[in-house]
Motif scaffolding. Structure first.
Motif, PDB file in Angstrom:
ATOM      1  N   PRO B 561       3.419  -3.744  -8.002  1.00  0.00           N
ATOM      2  CA  PRO B 561       3.192  -3.302  -6.624  1.00  0.00           C
ATOM      3  C   PRO B 561       4.315  -2.322  -6.248  1.00  0.00           C
ATOM      4  O   PRO B 561       5.273  -2.134  -7.013  1.00  0.00           O
ATOM      5  CB  PRO B 561       3.332  -4.598  -5.825  1.00  0.00           C
ATOM      6  CG  PRO B 561       4.316  -5.396  -6.617  1.00  0.00           C
ATOM      7  CD  PRO B 561       4.064  -5.056  -8.071  1.00  0.00           C
ATOM      8  N   ASP B 562       4.220  -1.722  -5.084  1.00  0.00           N
ATOM      9  CA  ASP B 562       5.353  -0.962  -4.547  1.00  0.00           C
ATOM     10  C   ASP B 562       6.572  -1.894  -4.532  1.00  0.00           C
ATOM     11  O   ASP B 562       6.460  -3.068  -4.175  1.00  0.00           O
ATOM     12  CB  ASP B 562       5.073  -0.540  -3.085  1.00  0.00           C
ATOM     13  CG  ASP B 562       3.975   0.513  -2.982  1.00  0.00           C
ATOM     14  OD1 ASP B 562       3.418   0.916  -4.018  1.00  0.00           O
ATOM     15  OD2 ASP B 562       3.683   0.914  -1.835  1.00  0.00           O
ATOM     16  N   GLU B 583      -1.762  -3.651   3.409  1.00  0.00           N
ATOM     17  CA  GLU B 583      -1.353  -3.078   2.130  1.00  0.00           C
ATOM     18  C   GLU B 583       0.016  -3.601   1.719  1.00  0.00           C
ATOM     19  O   GLU B 583       0.905  -3.750   2.559  1.00  0.00           O
ATOM     20  CB  GLU B 583      -1.289  -1.541   2.225  1.00  0.00           C
ATOM     21  CG  GLU B 583      -2.646  -0.893   2.379  1.00  0.00           C
ATOM     22  CD  GLU B 583      -2.585   0.616   2.193  1.00  0.00           C
ATOM     23  OE1 GLU B 583      -1.487   1.142   1.915  1.00  0.00           O
ATOM     24  OE2 GLU B 583      -3.645   1.256   2.318  1.00  0.00           O
ATOM     25  N   ALA B 584       0.165  -3.853   0.424  1.00  0.00           N
ATOM     26  CA  ALA B 584       1.460  -4.300  -0.089  1.00  0.00           C
ATOM     27  C   ALA B 584       2.410  -3.111  -0.146  1.00  0.00           C
ATOM     28  O   ALA B 584       2.089  -2.090  -0.752  1.00  0.00           O
ATOM     29  CB  ALA B 584       1.294  -4.913  -1.478  1.00  0.00           C
ATOM     30  N   VAL B 585       3.552  -3.257   0.504  1.00  0.00           N
ATOM     31  CA  VAL B 585       4.563  -2.193   0.494  1.00  0.00           C
ATOM     32  C   VAL B 585       5.913  -2.804   0.112  1.00  0.00           C
ATOM     33  O   VAL B 585       6.057  -4.019   0.029  1.00  0.00           O
ATOM     34  CB  VAL B 585       4.682  -1.512   1.881  1.00  0.00           C
ATOM     35  CG1 VAL B 585       3.373  -0.815   2.243  1.00  0.00           C
ATOM     36  CG2 VAL B 585       5.068  -2.529   2.944  1.00  0.00           C
ATOM     37  N   PRO B 602      -3.417  -1.650  -7.601  1.00  0.00           N
ATOM     38  CA  PRO B 602      -4.048  -1.455  -6.295  1.00  0.00           C
ATOM     39  C   PRO B 602      -3.100  -1.883  -5.173  1.00  0.00           C
ATOM     40  O   PRO B 602      -2.308  -2.820  -5.346  1.00  0.00           O
ATOM     41  CB  PRO B 602      -5.284  -2.369  -6.366  1.00  0.00           C
ATOM     42  CG  PRO B 602      -5.636  -2.400  -7.813  1.00  0.00           C
ATOM     43  CD  PRO B 602      -4.316  -2.367  -8.537  1.00  0.00           C
ATOM     44  N   VAL B 603      -3.185  -1.220  -4.044  1.00  0.00           N
ATOM     45  CA  VAL B 603      -2.249  -1.479  -2.942  1.00  0.00           C
ATOM     46  C   VAL B 603      -2.453  -2.867  -2.349  1.00  0.00           C
ATOM     47  O   VAL B 603      -1.650  -3.325  -1.532  1.00  0.00           O
ATOM     48  CB  VAL B 603      -2.372  -0.409  -1.842  1.00  0.00           C
ATOM     49  CG1 VAL B 603      -1.941   0.945  -2.389  1.00  0.00           C
ATOM     50  CG2 VAL B 603      -3.774  -0.355  -1.272  1.00  0.00           C
TER      51      VAL B 603
END
Lengths: 654, 654
Positions: B561-562, B583-585, B602-603
């Motif tokens: 992920p980010d 969204e995962a940040v 994927p976000v």
């Protein structure tokens, strides 16, 4: 390049090579006294090696001692608990001349940014071509210097005897090949029904599996030079080294050498040696069988070493391999055509003068006389990949003829063609003496470096097909049971598969964050779409039937330069990053509909990098039972040498 | 949850579960007639299994056929070339009731974006608890439906006999453990001199090494549920499945079951079974030994299955493991304290009523009576990691007592404590009947999911130490030679090491591009700094002496992920990404001086993901020779069952 430079001249050159050593004064030498071979080195009984000792007098930096360089150091050797003897007495050598030079390095990145090197004066001696002959014996080598300091090295002669258990060895090296890659290649090429493969890799069929650790002497990530040397000599060394330990002198040809399995096998048994690679043949993996230099990029000298061995210092007897197949024509053809042969010579001529037939394409390879020595050079640079020869064949136009006439090299053989022919020639020529063949699938690593995953996996599948064809050839010649076949890698290269990608959906999205939704993991990874029939012009059960399916592998590396990724096959080959203003940035022509990704590597890096991972070893044949479990890469040398019975309790001359 | 829903009711629920199946109508069923076990399924002679057949009538989408659901399908079985017989006749069963339901899925991501599911009417029958008893025999199961369509499945009974070669089996599972991780853990914990390790992993000492392929039935990336089921039953299944094939009905408890090695071993030999995990004990890897459900997250039912087996359909005899050690207290303690036990029961009481001593901490575990059955539950959720118990021990405060009283669980045992005690109890209680123990290092995978590399590698090192201690315990009990010890993983998790990082230099730079220069590859990777003496409060040769050196490993995953990365040990545990606006940040609290990286997943994804890679299998003991080379994960079941002599040529009842 072989000129012995004086201390004075070296000092003049100082600033030029100041960045050669970074963050460590010298690998394998944590103290100020250096002994090569270093502590913990193991030897085969009778294996030739050179000794180099150095004494360092750092003039600045954290190790500065304010002493002049020691010109009167002593070096002794003792077997077990026996009295130490001066090395010259122990080996019956003349005292060599004292050498001296300057040496510099950066202690860390801050020092490098500030351009503040650390500097040391070095005194040194080298003792050439010695051997230890007592299996099981342990030795203590002691360097005494700087008024009372000592550096000790414990050396062990492995307890192996002169009993031969195999006639032949074939060592397949998939350069950079990891278990992750084998798993991916299997998924792409072999069909499965409800989780059960209907066919498998040839590698999957080997009775014995091992893992080898690939780290270098002084760094845990290796390159192909010192890792190949470890496999061939039983000695770990430093990055870029072929068949030597790296000393701190500038001359790349004076470093202390160790005898390779090719040299030992040839000297002791008279058996035949074959060297096959899809790389330019002077590349590290083939080169390490005969070359002895600290710098793998001394390509012309590597080519000369294949033919003439090492002549600048007294070394082991060598008269050339029976088979030498690969690329790198620019190192062979006439300087008149722009050839870069060693000392301006035409090496096709040099080889021909020594009785080699010279082969330039698959047609002449197929027709070659199996009773004659053979040099086969099939293109300039590295050879065309399987994908370029079989699927995107117009790419073959980019390869230049081995003749040097600048026409395309359209009739290149593959690894399978070269290897099967090599077996035929080696078997015919070696008669009852047996053969040692190294066959390398070089572009697994080369394509992975360029993030060209599919091209790399195609090379891995060609290696697998080559292994299969080699077993068939061994069966046909009736020598399978007397041939140890090994398949391994020299090191890993980063690579992993985590799912699938809907490339159609990815291309249809207009932002990188949306494009990421095209990736499917776990249950959404689905099944391999590479084994569905595609529109390609060939049919081969060992390869994918469709290299460019809509649902592609979600694959990649952890260590990358800036790049863009669309997960589709790269039909013309890939260049992920280009240099702009001194920094590697996304190649604007690559994967235009892909996801832009910042690199994880330094911005100076245009390519992917090697991995720490242990790599697999597959074994079948005599001594196969030695290759199960986990061991160091140097152990593979000792297992092979032991199986060939190459340990010698007394000197059998050069 | 066990309520049988009517077709009408299911249709009402339709929209709710419309996204359950994505991009494929149903795994293992490419045609409109489905047979479970599917084509290519292999069986142990005498192993119980259920059969489920389904006929699909798609109403829209690419497979629409415009037919009503077929209520009159036929299902036959034929041995070899014999005449097919109706399944009821073949197994002597009553004809089961016809079932019917609706089923929907999305055909691809475009359909999902447009919220356009495909819909099918399904008719089905299930045939419960049957077995095939002829080793080597092949069967053809044929479903005939929709006026002339047929779906055939070939079933094979593996040719294994009723000959027992080992008394005991210990199966160690490093969840998510790969060769890449083992290599990294070795580098962190074991000292080397000039490239030669001075000590090695216990795993490195096993005589036999194999690789197993971990892919699922219908996706090439697996999760821990169906991969554990493959190891325990010899049957590949779908993501999230424990001991069943996934059918398309909504009920997660009516899917067709297969008997596990724990159930077989208990039913046929009366031997003792032990289940140990550092996860909550209802997690997939321990749960798959007794649970049979399509949804691994049915935790309360999994706990009930440990004690009571499967009672909702006639199934195999089961009376509970002799040892059950792990976390997950919230599924045990009284509902009055907020416990989430199955059907509102207190499972400490349920186990105690059946003669189990209940253990809540290391002190009571050490003092446990080795003659009694033991339930040891040491915390809520997953247990504390080795790093949290031994290096950053204040983190133990975050774990809640197994009692349910909300106090901290400060006295947790480690995998070594639990496993060694389990061996003592199992040996004592099983007497001459032998035991089967599964011991899982669960948080290798759990920490890797969070990009918490060092915590994961600590778990791997604790597993290695546990293996060593287990051998010592087996030696002490005099049963090492009659115990097959296996170490493997259920699947890989992405992870790689490509060099080192100067964390001091990285922190001192002010842009991400400059920070990337802190990374050193090849010769600049240097040597492991984790084995230098640090300032930590423990000394243990099996673990790093310094978890937070200046020169750290350059490690990571390809699928992330980010997140932000500074490569230092995460002292309090890591949460790399958080969800903002769906969204995962990047987690703003994580690795504040690190390099910010866009995710590759994927976000929607907050964690790292599993890898395709084959995983290693280490074997020592009776039948060790079966575990060399490369094979499928299901083969491990057959190798274990064969070594235990569990194949049965005739029904030995329930």
């Amino acid at each position: 390049m072989k000129v012995k430079l004086s201390y004075r001249l070296l000092f003049v050159l100082f600033t030029k090579w100041a960045s050669a050593q970074t963050y460590r004064r010298l690998g394998g030498c944590p103290t100020l006294g250096c002994v090569f071979p270093p502590d913990q080195a193991d030897f085969l009984a009778g294996q030739y090696f050179d000794i180099r000792v150095e004494v360092h007098a750092p003039k600045n930096g954290s190790e500065a001692i304010g002493l002049p360089p020691d010109k009167h150091f002593k070096f002794t050797i003792a077997k077990g608990t026996e009295e130490p003897k001066p090395v010259t007495e122990y080996f019956g050598l003349q005292e060599p001349e004292l050498e001296a030079w300057g040496h510099s390095w950066y202690e860390d990145l801050f020092a490098e940014d500030e351009q503040k090197p650390s500097i040391a004066d070095v005194t040194s001696k080298a003792y050439r071509r010695v051997a230890l002959h007592e299996p099981g014996a342990e030795y203590t080598a002691t360097l005494s210097y700087n008024n009372g300091s000592t550096t000790k090295a414990t050396w062990l002669v492995r307890d192996l005897q002169d009993v031969r258990k195999t006639k032949n060895i074939i060592l397949f090296i998939g350069d950079g090949m990891t278990t992750n890659m084998i798993t991916a290649a299997r998924l792409m090429a072999h069909k499965s029904i409800n989780g059960k493969y209907q066919s498998t890799m040839q590698m999957d069929k080997f009775p014995v599996l091992g893992h080898q650790m690939t780290h270098s002497l002084d760094s845990f990530i290796t390159d192909s030079a010192n890792s190949a040397s470890a496999l061939y000599t039983g000695h770990k060394s430093s990055v870029n080294c072929l068949g030597v330990y790296a000393d701190s002198s500038q001359d790349p040809f004076d470093d202390p050498k160790v005898e390779t399995i090719a040299e030992l096998f040839h000297r002791l048994t008279g058996g035949s040696v074959g060297i096959v690679s899809t790389a330019m043949i002077s590349d590290a993996t083939p080169g390490a069988l005969t070359a002895h230099t600290r710098l793998r990029d001394e390509h012309p000298a590597v080519i000369d070493s294949f033919l003439n061995g090492i002549t600048n210092y007294t070394w082991t007897e060598w008269s050339g391999p029976d088979v030498l197949f690969g690329g790198g024509a620019e190192l062979f053809y006439s300087p008149a055509l722009g050839g870069e042969g060693y000392q301006g010579k035409d090496y096709y001529e040099e080889f021909a003068k020594r009785g080699y037939q010279v082969l330039w394409n698959q047609t002449s390879l197929a027709d070659a006389n199996i009773s004659e020595k053979a040099l086969g050079i099939f293109t300039e640079g590295n050879m065309a990949t399987w994908l370029d020869r079989n699927v995107y064949a117009t790419n073959a136009q980019k390869f230049l003829s081995p003749s040097g006439d600048q026409t395309p090299a359209l009739d290149q053989p593959g690894l399978e063609n070269m290897t099967v022919k090599a077996i035929e020639i080696l078997h015919q020529r070696s008669a009852d003496k047996g053969f040692f063949l190294m066959s390398e699938a070089a572009s697994i690593d080369k394509a992975m470096h360029k993030l060209d995953y599919n091209r790399a996996l195609g090379e891995l599948l060609e290696l697998d097909q080559t292994i299969k064809a080699s077993f068939e050839q061994l069966d046909e010649l009736g020598i399978r049971k007397e041939t140890l076949v090994l398949v391994t890698a020299d090191h890993g290269h980063g690579f992993d598969v985590m799912g699938s990608v809907d490339t159609k959906y990815l291309a249809a999205q207009d932002t990188d964050r949306k494009k990421r939704s095209a990736i499917g993991t776990y249950e959404k990874s689905g099944l391999s779409q590479y084994t569905n029939t595609g529109n390609l012009t060939y049919v081969d059960a060992n390869f994918p039937s469709n290299w460019d399916p809509r649902y592609a592998l979600f694959q990649g590396l952890t260590g990358t330069p800036d790049h863009r990724e669309n997960f589709r096959v790269n039909k013309e080959g890939r260049t992920p990053a280009v240099v702009v203003d001194g920094e590697a940035v996304v190649n604007p022509d690559d994967a235009k509909d892909g996801i832009t990704r910042d690199g994880t590597l330094p911005v100076s890096e245009q390519q992917g990098v090697h991995s720490l991972t242990d790599v697999p070893v597959f074994a079948e044949g005599p001594c196969q039972e030695l290759f199960g479990g986990v061991y160091n890469n140097v152990d593979i040398f000792f297992k092979m040498a032991g199986c060939l019975g190459l340990a010698r309790g007394q000197d059998e001359g050069r």
